[in-house]
Design a protein around this motif. Structure first.
Motif, short mmCIF file in Angstrom:
data_model
loop_
_atom_site.label_atom_id
_atom_site.label_comp_id
_atom_site.label_asym_id
_atom_site.label_seq_id
_atom_site.Cartn_x
_atom_site.Cartn_y
_atom_site.Cartn_z
N THR A 1 -35.39 -1.72 86.08
CA THR A 1 -36.54 -2.26 85.36
C THR A 1 -36.04 -3.05 84.14
O THR A 1 -34.89 -2.92 83.71
CB THR A 1 -37.48 -1.14 84.90
N GLU A 2 -36.94 -3.84 83.60
CA GLU A 2 -36.58 -4.63 82.42
C GLU A 2 -36.20 -3.72 81.26
O GLU A 2 -35.26 -4.01 80.49
CB GLU A 2 -37.78 -5.52 82.03
N LYS A 3 -36.90 -2.61 81.14
CA LYS A 3 -36.59 -1.67 80.06
C LYS A 3 -35.21 -1.06 80.24
O LYS A 3 -34.44 -0.91 79.28
CB LYS A 3 -37.66 -0.56 80.03
N GLU A 4 -34.86 -0.70 81.47
CA GLU A 4 -33.54 -0.13 81.74
C GLU A 4 -32.43 -1.14 81.46
O GLU A 4 -31.38 -0.80 80.89
CB GLU A 4 -33.46 0.33 83.21
N GLN A 5 -32.67 -2.39 81.84
CA GLN A 5 -31.68 -3.43 81.58
C GLN A 5 -31.44 -3.60 80.08
O GLN A 5 -30.29 -3.67 79.62
CB GLN A 5 -32.14 -4.76 82.20
N GLU A 6 -32.52 -3.65 79.32
CA GLU A 6 -32.39 -3.84 77.87
C GLU A 6 -31.68 -2.66 77.21
O GLU A 6 -30.93 -2.82 76.25
CB GLU A 6 -33.77 -4.05 77.24
N THR A 7 -31.91 -1.46 77.73
CA THR A 7 -31.22 -0.28 77.19
C THR A 7 -29.72 -0.38 77.39
O THR A 7 -28.93 -0.12 76.47
CB THR A 7 -31.77 1.01 77.87
N HIS A 8 -29.30 -0.76 78.60
CA HIS A 8 -27.87 -0.92 78.88
C HIS A 8 -27.26 -2.01 78.00
O HIS A 8 -26.15 -1.83 77.47
CB HIS A 8 -27.67 -1.26 80.36
N ILE A 9 -27.95 -3.13 77.87
CA ILE A 9 -27.44 -4.24 77.07
C ILE A 9 -27.26 -3.83 75.62
O ILE A 9 -26.22 -4.08 75.00
CB ILE A 9 -28.38 -5.47 77.19
N ALA A 10 -28.26 -3.15 75.08
CA ALA A 10 -28.20 -2.74 73.67
C ALA A 10 -27.05 -1.78 73.42
O ALA A 10 -26.34 -1.88 72.40
CB ALA A 10 -29.53 -2.10 73.28
#
Length: 699
Positions: A102-111
């Motif tokens: 999900t978009e939220k999961e992607q952003e968590t990994h990136i951060a």
């Protein structure tokens, strides 16, 4: 002469030094080559040895026919290392679109990866092969994979509560997977070989071909009978809006459990998406007051003690009996005088209590002790299959904990509680004419090479006299054959069935008393009564539209029994049965083309025959392995076998032979998981017709 002396002295000193140095060297060599040689050799061996650990894969779980119920498949863990990519966001977004982040999961990994603390991250586990290939084709920088073995349950919900499931690290968390963890997980192995001066392994063998695996478990379960049992439980639970339903099918002579079914079920491949209440094996964990299905054991005790005979008469108080502060009632009918035989056939609570009182007249403590002893002999109040974790022993209080009123409750299944599995084992002891055979779920183990090692069968032992139990069995036959018997609707043409109905009130956990309208309906029995092959117990929890065992659980019991008869080709033992004679006469009047072509059908039961078949006058095309065949006319087990072979499922309606199929003949099967609905009609037992395969003839 005087000039040469210093030179000779120097030579002498030099010689002594040389001898001393050589002696030190010799001593040193002796120490290294003789004294310390073993230690040095061992240290050298360690330095030159390469150790490769091999983790075992989990053993398989199969049914009695070798059909896999739990196996292993390979998936991948997708990871990202930020030191190998210049654009973390781009890599994660590209991978995320493939593996479903999900978009939220992607952003968590990136951060997290943008902080100094994290160098790498696991993006997703259990990624299938096709998604791995997609990622590799994209050549996304920084992405790597780790291969892992995970558990897969090819039959989905079939026997889910029994098989259980595995969690992190492929460790068993429930059911068979948990109970036999040590056998299934296997023993880790280690390969030893040489390595060079750069510590690189020198593989002298192809280690990729070396595998290590835990033992395979072969269960006593039959997948088809398990499927039929679950299907009937689903049907009765849904039709009567019940909470739960469960059933046991057992071979009394061996104790082998053929089906151990719960409804509703869950998918062990996605167990964490289901509530824990659905994952429980209620057959062994949940206890309930059994009600009238306990009455045969009360009668056994009285007959064993010689205080009654089947003809002994008792006054049954016209349906209401005041006993030690409570009123005992007979639910459906009020009775006057009944014999012991009729008390069991018509299921009189009052009559059963009066039978129990004869165990020791005017001495309730002795009555309690004797009845407790016989119930305990049949397995009540104890665990009977210790290999399964979580089994409840039920509730059967010690005699000193009984009150004078207890003898007015326990004889017909109140003030005690049991599991369905214990009840099935007790009825199997009746079927064995007093011989108790502990239940068995595992036939044995298989090695990865296919060598089978049978598991020792638990030792059987006698708990009641054969003559006594034979009298009780004859009474139980009349439960199904007497026009006033509570199980009269379970008659199967050509077979004597010994059974007992049960309808028990259920305790309301909020009030502590019996809940209004809360009941447990059950039906327990075995067949053929003369020489029983199967014991079946069906329990339905809180049916809403009906309440008595004879109308709630008995219909499902009958269908399961009929399917066993058809599936195994069991010949009728009661050939003079008027119902069978009548059915045969009606069948003789309606000779069809289907019957004339029956032998041709039997010869063509193996799918893929290279000729044209005819069923009901219609041509049947040769079956191709990749297309849908014409299943119409085949027994349900053959249709089920074909679907299972191709990894397909279907919604079977009815039982017996196939009369209609939703997916047309010739439809490509590739990519399909379900072929929709298959409609069947019942099969008819016929002692005079054998179709050549051991199956009973169809009507």
């Amino acid at each position: 002469m005087t000039e040469q002396k210093p030179s000779s002295l120097r030579i002498f000193v030099l010689l002594l030094c040389s001898i001393f140095a050589f002696s030190i060297l010799v001593v040193r060599l002796y120490i290294l080559q003789i004294v310390r040689a073993p230690d040095l050799k061992e240290n050298s061996k360690i330095a030159r040895t390469y150790h490769l650990p091999l983790s075992p894969t989990r053993g398989l779980i199969e049914d009695r026919n070798g059909r896999p119920l739990a196996l292993n498949t390979h998936t991948y863990t997708v990871e990202i290392d930020k030191t190998h990519t210049e654009d973390i966001r781009d890599s994660i977004q590209r991978v995320g679109s493939i593996i479903g982040l999900t978009e939220k999961e992607q952003e968590t990994h990136i951060a997290l990866l943008q902080t100094p603390r994290f160098k790498a991250r696991v993006l997703k586990r259990n990624v299938p092969e096709d998604q791995k290939e997609q990622i590799e084709a994209e050549t996304i920088p920084g992405i790597s994979f780790k291969d892992q073995s995970v558990r897969f349950y090819p039959e989905g919900e079939l026997a889910a509560q029994l098989i259980g499931y595995t969690g992190t690290g492929n460790r068993g968390l429930a059911g068979i997977e948990f109970a036999f963890e040590e056998k299934l997980k296997g023993i880790p192995r280690q390969i030893t070989d040489k390595k060079d001066s750069s510590r690189r392994p020198l593989a002298t063998d192809d280690y990729t071909k070396i595998t290590t695996r835990g033992a395979d478990l072969v269960l006593t379960i039959d997948s088809y009978i398990q499927y039929v049992t679950e299907r009937e439980l689903d049907k009765v639970r849904q039709e009567l809006n019940a909470l739960y339903a469960n059933a046991v099918v057992m071979v009394p002579k061996t104790g082998e459990i053929i089906a151990l079914a719960n409804s509703p079920r869950f998918d062990p491949n996605q167990y964490n998406q289901f509530a824990e209440s659905l994952r429980k094996n209620r057959l062994i964990t949940d206890v309930y007051e059994p009600g009238s299905v306990i009455k045969p054991f009360t009668v056994v005790a009285a007959l064993e003690y010689g205080v009654v005979t089947p003809e002994t008469m008792f006054y049954c108080e016209h349906g209401r009996f005041y006993f030690h502060g409570r009123t005992i009632r007979d639910d459906i009918h009020s009775f006057d005088n009944l014999s012991v035989h009729d008390i069991l056939v018509r299921s009189s609570n009052i009559g059963t209590v009066k039978i129990a009182q004869q165990l020791a007249p005017n001495d309730w403590q002795s009555q309690s002790s004797i009845l407790y002893d016989y119930l305990n002999r049949f397995g009540f109040g104890q665990r009977i299959i210790p290999s399964l974790s979580g089994e409840s022993p039920g509730i059967l209080r010690q005699p000193h904990q009984w009150t004078p009123a207890s003898i007015g409750a326990v004889p017909y299944g109140q003030e005690m509680a049991t599991t369905t599995l214990t009840l099935a084992t007790a009825y199997s002891a009746l079927a064995n004419r007093g011989i108790f055979q502990p239940p068995q779920l595992v036939k044995g183990y298989k090695t990865s090479e296919g060598q089978f090692y049978p598991r020792p069968r638990p030792e059987a032992y006698r708990i009641a006299q054969g003559q006594t139990t034979e009298q009780v069995v004859q009474m139980m036959i009349d439960v199904t054959e007497d026009p006033e018997g509570t199980g009269r609707n379970t008659r199967i043409p050509g077979f004597h069935i010994a059974a007992k109905t049960g309808t028990a009130q259920k305790v309301n956990p909020e009030t502590g008393g019996y809940g209004r309208g809360m009941r447990i309906a059950s039906f327990a029995g075995f067949f053929p009564a003369e020489d029983p092959l199967f014991t079946i117990v069906v329990m339905v929890d809180e049916p809403k539209k009906k309440k008595y065992g004879g109308e709630v659980a008995a219909p499902a019991w009958k269908v399961i029994a009929e399917e066993l008869i058809a599936y195994l080709g069991i010949s009728p033992t009661f050939t003079n049965d008027p119902l069978l004679v009548q059915a045969n006469q009606e069948r003789g009047k309606k000779t069809t083309k289907e019957e004339k072509l029956k032998s041709e059908l039997d010869k063509a039961r193996t799918f893929g025959v290279n000729k044209t078949m005819q069923i009901s006058g219609e041509p049947r095309s040769p079956v191709k392995q990749d297309t849908m065949p014409n299943l119409i006319g085949l027994p349900i087990r053959d249709a089920y076998a074909f679907l299972a072979k191709h990894g397909l499922t279907a919604d079977f309606q009815g039982s017996g032979k196939v009369t209609a199929q939703e997916t047309p003949e010739g439809t490509p099967l590739e990519g399909k998981k379900s072929i929709g609905q298959i409609v069947c009609e019942p099969m008819l037992t016929d002692p005079n017709v054998d179709n050549g395969s051991g199956m009973l003839a169809t009507r």
